[in-house]
Design a protein around this motif. Structure first.
Motif, PDB file in Angstrom:
ATOM      1  N   GLY A  33       0.874  -1.213   0.167  1.00  0.00           N
ATOM      2  CA  GLY A  33       0.035  -0.065   0.230  1.00  0.00           C
ATOM      3  C   GLY A  33       0.803   1.160  -0.061  1.00  0.00           C
ATOM      4  N   VAL A  34       1.999   1.396   0.679  1.00  0.00           N
ATOM      5  CA  VAL A  34       2.625   2.375   0.890  1.00  0.00           C
ATOM      6  C   VAL A  34       3.528   2.610  -0.461  1.00  0.00           C
ATOM      7  CG1 VAL A  34       4.993   3.304   1.862  1.00  0.00           C
ATOM      8  CG2 VAL A  34       3.133   2.433   3.191  1.00  0.00           C
ATOM      9  N   ALA A  35       3.909   1.588  -1.053  1.00  0.00           N
ATOM     10  CA  ALA A  35       4.435   1.601  -2.580  1.00  0.00           C
ATOM     11  C   ALA A  35       3.421   2.211  -3.530  1.00  0.00           C
ATOM     12  CB  ALA A  35       5.066   0.238  -2.880  1.00  0.00           C
ATOM     13  N   VAL A  36       2.403   1.504  -3.375  1.00  0.00           N
ATOM     14  CA  VAL A  36       1.314   2.210  -4.484  1.00  0.00           C
ATOM     15  C   VAL A  36       1.168   3.771  -4.176  1.00  0.00           C
ATOM     16  CG1 VAL A  36      -1.189   2.079  -5.183  1.00  0.00           C
ATOM     17  CG2 VAL A  36       0.288   0.041  -4.909  1.00  0.00           C
ATOM     18  N   PHE A  37       0.989   3.894  -2.825  1.00  0.00           N
ATOM     19  CA  PHE A  37       0.766   5.530  -2.584  1.00  0.00           C
ATOM     20  C   PHE A  37       1.771   6.425  -2.976  1.00  0.00           C
ATOM     21  CE2 PHE A  37       1.070   9.057   0.253  1.00  0.00           C
ATOM     22  CZ  PHE A  37      -0.357   9.583   0.513  1.00  0.00           C
ATOM     23  N   MET A  38       2.977   5.867  -2.932  1.00  0.00           N
ATOM     24  CA  MET A  38       4.057   6.686  -3.339  1.00  0.00           C
ATOM     25  C   MET A  38       4.237   6.945  -4.901  1.00  0.00           C
ATOM     26  SD  MET A  38       7.300   5.522  -0.465  1.00  0.00           S
ATOM     27  CE  MET A  38       8.260   6.705  -1.354  1.00  0.00           C
ATOM     28  N   LEU A  39       4.042   5.674  -5.555  1.00  0.00           N
ATOM     29  CA  LEU A  39       3.912   5.770  -6.935  1.00  0.00           C
ATOM     30  C   LEU A  39       2.723   6.697  -7.564  1.00  0.00           C
ATOM     31  CD1 LEU A  39       4.813   2.022  -8.249  1.00  0.00           C
ATOM     32  CD2 LEU A  39       6.278   4.042  -8.548  1.00  0.00           C
ATOM     33  N   LEU A  40       1.641   6.510  -6.926  1.00  0.00           N
ATOM     34  CA  LEU A  40       0.728   7.511  -7.372  1.00  0.00           C
ATOM     35  C   LEU A  40       1.052   8.954  -7.228  1.00  0.00           C
ATOM     36  CD1 LEU A  40      -2.371   5.602  -5.882  1.00  0.00           C
ATOM     37  CD2 LEU A  40      -2.156   6.070  -8.403  1.00  0.00           C
ATOM     38  N   GLY A  41       1.953   9.097  -6.119  1.00  0.00           N
ATOM     39  CA  GLY A  41       2.266  10.551  -5.593  1.00  0.00           C
ATOM     40  C   GLY A  41       3.199  11.163  -6.779  1.00  0.00           C
ATOM     41  N   PHE A  42       3.997  10.244  -7.218  1.00  0.00           N
ATOM     42  CA  PHE A  42       5.024  10.535  -8.213  1.00  0.00           C
ATOM     43  C   PHE A  42       4.113  10.719  -9.539  1.00  0.00           C
ATOM     44  CE2 PHE A  42       7.720   9.241 -11.748  1.00  0.00           C
ATOM     45  CZ  PHE A  42       8.826   9.842 -11.501  1.00  0.00           C
ATOM     46  N   ASN A  43       3.229  10.042  -9.966  1.00  0.00           N
ATOM     47  CA  ASN A  43       2.370  10.190 -11.090  1.00  0.00           C
ATOM     48  C   ASN A  43       1.629  11.622 -11.076  1.00  0.00           C
ATOM     49  OD1 ASN A  43       3.221   8.104 -12.237  1.00  0.00           O
ATOM     50  ND2 ASN A  43       1.470   6.805 -11.393  1.00  0.00           N
ATOM     51  N   ALA A  44       1.314  11.910  -9.757  1.00  0.00           N
ATOM     52  CA  ALA A  44       0.473  13.431  -9.677  1.00  0.00           C
ATOM     53  C   ALA A  44       1.395  14.336  -9.899  1.00  0.00           C
ATOM     54  CB  ALA A  44      -0.099  13.179  -8.403  1.00  0.00           C
ATOM     55  N   PHE A  45       2.845  14.189  -9.283  1.00  0.00           N
ATOM     56  CA  PHE A  45       3.782  15.421  -9.469  1.00  0.00           C
ATOM     57  C   PHE A  45       4.044  15.482 -10.861  1.00  0.00           C
ATOM     58  CE2 PHE A  45       8.337  16.236  -9.500  1.00  0.00           C
ATOM     59  CZ  PHE A  45       8.085  17.739  -8.709  1.00  0.00           C
ATOM     60  N   ILE A  46       4.314  14.413 -11.494  1.00  0.00           N
ATOM     61  CA  ILE A  46       4.679  14.555 -13.027  1.00  0.00           C
ATOM     62  C   ILE A  46       3.574  15.403 -13.674  1.00  0.00           C
ATOM     63  CG2 ILE A  46       5.216  13.564 -15.021  1.00  0.00           C
ATOM     64  CD1 ILE A  46       7.502  13.475 -13.264  1.00  0.00           C
ATOM     65  N   ALA A  47       2.175  14.701 -13.556  1.00  0.00           N
ATOM     66  CA  ALA A  47       1.113  15.580 -14.341  1.00  0.00           C
ATOM     67  C   ALA A  47       1.121  16.981 -13.929  1.00  0.00           C
ATOM     68  CB  ALA A  47      -0.134  14.535 -14.027  1.00  0.00           C
ATOM     69  N   LEU A  48       1.305  17.244 -12.729  1.00  0.00           N
ATOM     70  CA  LEU A  48       1.132  18.671 -12.264  1.00  0.00           C
ATOM     71  C   LEU A  48       2.057  19.739 -12.904  1.00  0.00           C
ATOM     72  CD1 LEU A  48      -0.304  20.945 -10.372  1.00  0.00           C
ATOM     73  CD2 LEU A  48       1.224  19.857  -8.529  1.00  0.00           C
ATOM     74  N   GLY A  49       3.537  19.032 -12.850  1.00  0.00           N
ATOM     75  CA  GLY A  49       4.585  19.854 -13.356  1.00  0.00           C
ATOM     76  C   GLY A  49       4.343  19.774 -14.974  1.00  0.00           C
ATOM     77  N   SER A  50       3.831  18.929 -15.510  1.00  0.00           N
ATOM     78  CA  SER A  50       3.576  18.990 -17.070  1.00  0.00           C
ATOM     79  C   SER A  50       2.598  20.185 -17.290  1.00  0.00           C
ATOM     80  CB  SER A  50       3.015  17.724 -17.702  1.00  0.00           C
ATOM     81  OG  SER A  50       4.102  16.760 -17.340  1.00  0.00           O
ATOM     82  N   GLY A  51       1.587  20.135 -16.462  1.00  0.00           N
ATOM     83  CA  GLY A  51       0.415  21.093 -16.643  1.00  0.00           C
ATOM     84  C   GLY A  51       0.868  22.567 -16.479  1.00  0.00           C
ATOM     85  N   ILE A  52       1.764  22.885 -15.314  1.00  0.00           N
ATOM     86  CA  ILE A  52       2.191  24.041 -15.322  1.00  0.00           C
ATOM     87  C   ILE A  52       3.058  24.365 -16.334  1.00  0.00           C
ATOM     88  CG2 ILE A  52       3.663  25.460 -13.648  1.00  0.00           C
ATOM     89  CD1 ILE A  52       2.560  23.680 -11.356  1.00  0.00           C
ATOM     90  N   SER A  53       4.036  23.425 -16.933  1.00  0.00           N
ATOM     91  CA  SER A  53       4.861  23.803 -17.913  1.00  0.00           C
ATOM     92  C   SER A  53       3.969  24.207 -19.344  1.00  0.00           C
ATOM     93  CB  SER A  53       5.936  22.756 -18.230  1.00  0.00           C
ATOM     94  OG  SER A  53       6.716  22.452 -17.043  1.00  0.00           O
ATOM     95  N   LEU A  54       2.965  23.606 -19.567  1.00  0.00           N
ATOM     96  CA  LEU A  54       2.345  23.716 -20.672  1.00  0.00           C
ATOM     97  C   LEU A  54       1.594  25.085 -20.535  1.00  0.00           C
ATOM     98  CD1 LEU A  54       0.545  20.396 -21.362  1.00  0.00           C
ATOM     99  CD2 LEU A  54       2.246  21.680 -23.071  1.00  0.00           C
ATOM    100  N   LEU A  55       0.939  25.677 -19.356  1.00  0.00           N
ATOM    101  CA  LEU A  55       0.546  26.870 -18.901  1.00  0.00           C
ATOM    102  C   LEU A  55       1.441  27.765 -19.496  1.00  0.00           C
ATOM    103  CD1 LEU A  55      -1.473  26.547 -15.791  1.00  0.00           C
ATOM    104  CD2 LEU A  55      -2.287  27.033 -18.117  1.00  0.00           C
ATOM    105  N   ARG A  56       2.788  27.737 -19.211  1.00  0.00           N
ATOM    106  CA  ARG A  56       4.117  28.721 -19.402  1.00  0.00           C
ATOM    107  C   ARG A  56       3.981  28.786 -20.985  1.00  0.00           C
ATOM    108  NH1 ARG A  56       8.391  27.433 -14.720  1.00  0.00           N
ATOM    109  NH2 ARG A  56       7.305  28.203 -13.090  1.00  0.00           N
TER     110      ARG A  56
END
Length: 234
Positions: A33-56
């Motif tokens: 469960g902890v491993a899945v939680f961390m991987l999901l957090g990594f995916n969310a971080f990558i998606a958020l960073g991509s969205g912010i970069s595209l906005l720029r």
């Protein structure tokens, strides 16, 4: 190895933690469960960073005109984001495999009742049409069966799972549309960038909501074991 519940060191030949009494099988479930939680957090971080970069990237396009617009330059600027979405899709598959392992265990440990056979934990994700509604339904059943919930709390859990699933489907569709978008004209480029931003936002929200479900189900299924282990005679 350290116990996932209390942190005490457990000898390899011992099946239960000497401090809290948690079973190794339950420790393994918490670790997954902890491993899945961390991987999901990594995916969310990558998606958020991509969205912010595209906005720029969208800001310079606002000042462009049809005469000054260069499709080749814009295409070159968007190409790395297409690669990021492709890598995100691969990471989602890896995360999904570990998530199914976690969900299989969570389904097994939840007391029930269950409306569907355990095999649908796996088959429900690959069967056409069925995979549009069955996976969130099974996650909901595992969640509410893992604890004692009032009607309002069940409804809140259902809303979280429904929001997660809808955001995941929309993010998947928009992400695919972005990777196959066109930048031949200025209008197409602006539209494609906006689609990419929306896809990244929905994917980040979906990953975050999925983290909440994994956290709650893992906590509910591990906490009773820790309490029972500390009860005399347990």
């Amino acid at each position: 190895m350290p116990c996932a519940l209390c942190g005490d060191i457990i000898p390899a030949e011992v099946a239960r933690c000497p401090a809290c009494g948690a079973w190794a099988r339950r420790r393994d479930f918490r670790a997954v469960g902890v491993a899945v939680f961390m991987l999901l957090g990594f995916n969310a971080f990558i998606a958020l960073g991509s969205g912010i970069s595209l906005l720029r990237l969208a800001r310079p396009l606002r000042g462009e005109t049809h005469d000054s617009y260069d499709p080749a330059t814009t295409g070159g600027a968007l190409a790395p984001y297409t690669d990021v979405f492709t890598v995100s899709a691969i990471m989602a598959v890896v995360t999904g495999v570990l998530y199914l392992i976690w969900l299989w265990r969570a389904y097994e440990q939840s007391p029930g009742p269950h409306r569907h056979h355990r095999a649908w934990v796996l088959f429900g994700w690959v069967c056409p049409i069925v995979n549009l509604w069955l996976p969130p339904r099974m996650v909901y059943e595992v969640w509410v069966n893992s604890g004692r919930y009032r009607t309002a709390e069940r409804q809140a859990a259902g809303l979280v799972i429904a929001a997660w699933w809808v955001c995941a489907l929309i993010g998947l569709v928009l992400g695919r549309a972005f990777t196959h978008g066109s930048v031949e004209t200025l209008a197409d480029a602006r539209f494609d960038v906006h689609v990419g931003v929306a896809a990244a936002a929905f994917q980040a929200i979906a990953a975050t909501l999925c983290m909440a479900t994994v956290f709650q189900i893992t906590r509910l299924q591990c906490l009773p074991m820790a309490r029972s282990a500390q009860t005399p005679g347990a």
